[in-house]
Design a protein around this motif. Structure first.
Motif, mmCIF file in Angstrom:
data_model
loop_
_atom_site.group_PDB
_atom_site.id
_atom_site.type_symbol
_atom_site.label_atom_id
_atom_site.label_comp_id
_atom_site.label_asym_id
_atom_site.label_seq_id
_atom_site.Cartn_x
_atom_site.Cartn_y
_atom_site.Cartn_z
ATOM 1 N N PRO A 40 40.282 -48.873 37.569
ATOM 2 C CA PRO A 40 41.699 -49.470 37.462
ATOM 3 C C PRO A 40 42.553 -49.471 39.011
ATOM 4 N N VAL A 41 41.933 -48.349 39.706
ATOM 5 C CA VAL A 41 42.740 -48.181 41.149
ATOM 6 C C VAL A 41 41.977 -48.645 42.178
ATOM 7 N N GLU A 42 40.613 -48.192 42.143
ATOM 8 C CA GLU A 42 39.916 -48.149 43.356
ATOM 9 C C GLU A 42 39.405 -49.537 43.541
ATOM 10 N N ASP A 43 38.999 -50.246 42.647
ATOM 11 C CA ASP A 43 38.571 -51.528 42.564
ATOM 12 C C ASP A 43 39.324 -52.760 43.090
ATOM 13 N N PHE A 44 40.563 -52.358 43.196
ATOM 14 C CA PHE A 44 41.672 -53.491 43.257
ATOM 15 C C PHE A 44 41.711 -54.460 44.499
ATOM 16 N N LEU A 45 41.390 -53.428 45.775
ATOM 17 C CA LEU A 45 41.501 -54.151 46.999
ATOM 18 C C LEU A 45 40.322 -55.105 47.207
ATOM 19 N N PHE A 46 39.274 -54.791 46.618
ATOM 20 C CA PHE A 46 38.165 -55.370 46.644
ATOM 21 C C PHE A 46 37.855 -56.725 45.605
ATOM 22 N N THR A 47 38.553 -56.770 44.394
ATOM 23 C CA THR A 47 38.515 -57.609 43.504
ATOM 24 C C THR A 47 39.676 -58.630 43.678
ATOM 25 N N TRP A 242 45.765 -48.935 49.638
ATOM 26 C CA TRP A 242 45.062 -48.124 48.632
ATOM 27 C C TRP A 242 46.013 -47.302 48.123
ATOM 28 N N ARG A 243 46.895 -46.440 48.865
ATOM 29 C CA ARG A 243 47.806 -45.500 48.316
ATOM 30 C C ARG A 243 48.844 -46.126 47.463
ATOM 31 N N ILE A 244 49.282 -47.106 47.850
ATOM 32 C CA ILE A 244 50.487 -48.037 47.294
ATOM 33 C C ILE A 244 49.933 -48.418 45.741
ATOM 34 N N ARG A 245 48.550 -48.716 45.800
ATOM 35 C CA ARG A 245 48.122 -49.255 44.641
ATOM 36 C C ARG A 245 48.002 -47.974 43.609
ATOM 37 N N THR A 246 47.580 -46.833 44.210
ATOM 38 C CA THR A 246 47.537 -45.569 43.359
ATOM 39 C C THR A 246 48.904 -45.487 42.585
ATOM 40 N N MET A 247 50.123 -45.582 43.332
ATOM 41 C CA MET A 247 51.453 -45.237 42.915
ATOM 42 C C MET A 247 51.629 -46.228 41.894
ATOM 43 N N ASP A 248 51.259 -47.449 42.250
ATOM 44 C CA ASP A 248 51.545 -48.436 41.404
ATOM 45 C C ASP A 248 51.056 -48.488 39.905
ATOM 46 N N MET A 249 49.709 -47.949 39.828
ATOM 47 C CA MET A 249 49.161 -47.844 38.548
ATOM 48 C C MET A 249 49.576 -46.493 37.867
ATOM 49 N N GLN A 250 49.886 -45.544 38.646
ATOM 50 C CA GLN A 250 50.377 -44.466 38.028
ATOM 51 C C GLN A 250 51.951 -44.743 37.275
ATOM 52 N N ALA A 251 52.583 -45.535 37.929
ATOM 53 C CA ALA A 251 53.896 -46.116 37.127
ATOM 54 C C ALA A 251 53.755 -47.126 36.154
ATOM 55 N N SER A 252 52.506 -47.428 35.986
ATOM 56 C CA SER A 252 52.205 -48.686 35.071
ATOM 57 C C SER A 252 52.328 -48.226 33.599
ATOM 58 N N PRO A 253 52.283 -48.903 32.542
ATOM 59 C CA PRO A 253 51.941 -48.638 31.341
ATOM 60 C C PRO A 253 50.813 -47.924 30.801
ATOM 61 N N TYR A 254 49.804 -48.148 31.819
ATOM 62 C CA TYR A 254 48.613 -47.668 31.165
ATOM 63 C C TYR A 254 48.185 -46.245 31.396
ATOM 64 N N ASP A 255 47.262 -45.780 30.391
ATOM 65 C CA ASP A 255 46.962 -44.287 30.310
ATOM 66 C C ASP A 255 45.822 -44.042 31.159
ATOM 67 N N LEU A 256 46.061 -43.256 32.331
ATOM 68 C CA LEU A 256 45.012 -43.130 33.318
ATOM 69 C C LEU A 256 44.560 -41.702 33.577
ATOM 70 N N ALA A 257 44.829 -40.917 32.525
ATOM 71 C CA ALA A 257 44.675 -39.475 32.502
ATOM 72 C C ALA A 257 43.335 -39.139 32.751
ATOM 73 N N LYS A 258 42.153 -39.848 31.985
ATOM 74 C CA LYS A 258 41.009 -39.730 32.050
ATOM 75 C C LYS A 258 40.391 -39.997 33.437
ATOM 76 N N TRP A 259 41.148 -40.971 34.179
ATOM 77 C CA TRP A 259 40.874 -41.104 35.720
ATOM 78 C C TRP A 259 41.370 -40.226 36.326
#
Length: 306
Positions: A40-47, A242-259
């Protein structure tokens, strides 16, 4: 503008260093894609963005730089490159049989002039506006609004507060997204909740340097200026995004604990404070990169006689 001449001993290590820097990101993505896995984080810049991994891996020195040696012969046939003319070789003290290639600025400007001009408008306008730090990343929450009716945007991710908890956060907060390419992915019921109604036409008037997505987009403007930009600057913008996307998803409503990503709980005062603190840091960093990109475009305008 005076030309810089690089020998193979000068430019080939830079090309190799760039490729190794980019491979740290491209190889895991390509491996996941081959295995039909998603991140959910690392694919974004390529997709989300249109530059392909193979394009990111290619190093370019930028405009006004002559590459010499056997490796330059192949590059002379690359898109927006050309071999040096005999007059240029003579002026630089190079033999006619020496390998030598340079970015073909007239060809690039003829093909990409509209993109260059639009990038200049966006970068200049964004840099000149005051940064806004009150959005708290609610654009991602607005995308997941009413997920019981719309389905979850990222169906392989769970919602940290569940559907009803996510909806409550959206309804309890002021939503003021300025970025069209975030707003256009809102759930239908959330669009009217945004205080602004961004459009593609209004993009040049709304983008501001506090916006995470506007700052991620520095990567887009950088690769659209390839190969007239040095690839080191393109990679700087990529890594920032890449670093901004990481923060963007951490602040999102999604549960990324397993990631392995702890949440930035923007539904709490402490989480909002954490978000704004990081947002301010990214904004300051992005303004420096924005200025570098704008400087490169200003030089392109000089080259074009504008």
């Amino acid at each position: 503008m005076a030309l810089t001449v690089l020998t193979p001993e000068e430019w080939e290590p830079r090309a190799l260093a760039h490729t190794q820097r980019a491979r740290a990101f491209t190889e895991p993505y390509l491996r996941r894609r081959a295995e039909q896995k998603r991140h959910p984080v690392e694919d974004f810049l390529f997709t989300y963005y249109t530059q392909k991994p193979a394009q990111l891996l290619r190093w370019h020195p930028g405009a006004h730089t002559v590459l010499t040696g056997p490796g330059a012969v192949e590059r002379a046939g690359w898109k927006f490159y050309r071999p040096l003319t005999s007059a240029e070789r003579q002026q630089l003290g190079l033999n006619d049989d020496d390998g030598a290639a340079i970015v073909d600025l007239p060809a690039f400007l003829a093909a990409r002039r509209e993109a260059v001009d639009f990038a200049h408008i966006i970068l200049s306008g964004t840099a000149a506006r005051p940064a806004q730090f009150g959005c708290f990343g609610l654009h991602e929450w607005a995308m997941a609004y009413k997920s019981d009716e719309n389905s979850i945007r990222h169906e392989y991710l769970g919602l940290r507060l569940g559907p009803s908890g996510t909806d409550e956060v959206v309804e309890a907060n002021r939503i003021r997204c300025t970025h069209f390419d975030a707003f256009r992915f809102y759930a239908p019921q959330a669009s009217a909740l945004n205080e602004l109604q961004p459009t593609r036409q209004a993009q040049r008037d709304l983008e501001q340097p506090g916006c995470l997505h506007a700052n991620m987009d520095l990567y887009k403007w950088a690769y659209k200026l390839t190969p007239v930009l040095p690839s080191e600057l393109v990679m700087d913008c990529f890594e920032l995004a890449w670093r901004i996307r990481t923060m963007d998803m951490q602040a999102s409503p999604y549960d990324l604990a397993k990631w392995g990503y702890p949440p930035i709980a923007i539904e709490t005062p402490a989480g909002r404070a954490d978000y704004v603190r990081a947002q301010r840091g990214f904004s300051a960093e992005s303004q420096l990169k924005r200025a570098q990109l704008k400087k490169c475009i200003d030089q392109l305008h000089v080259d074009a006689g504008l």
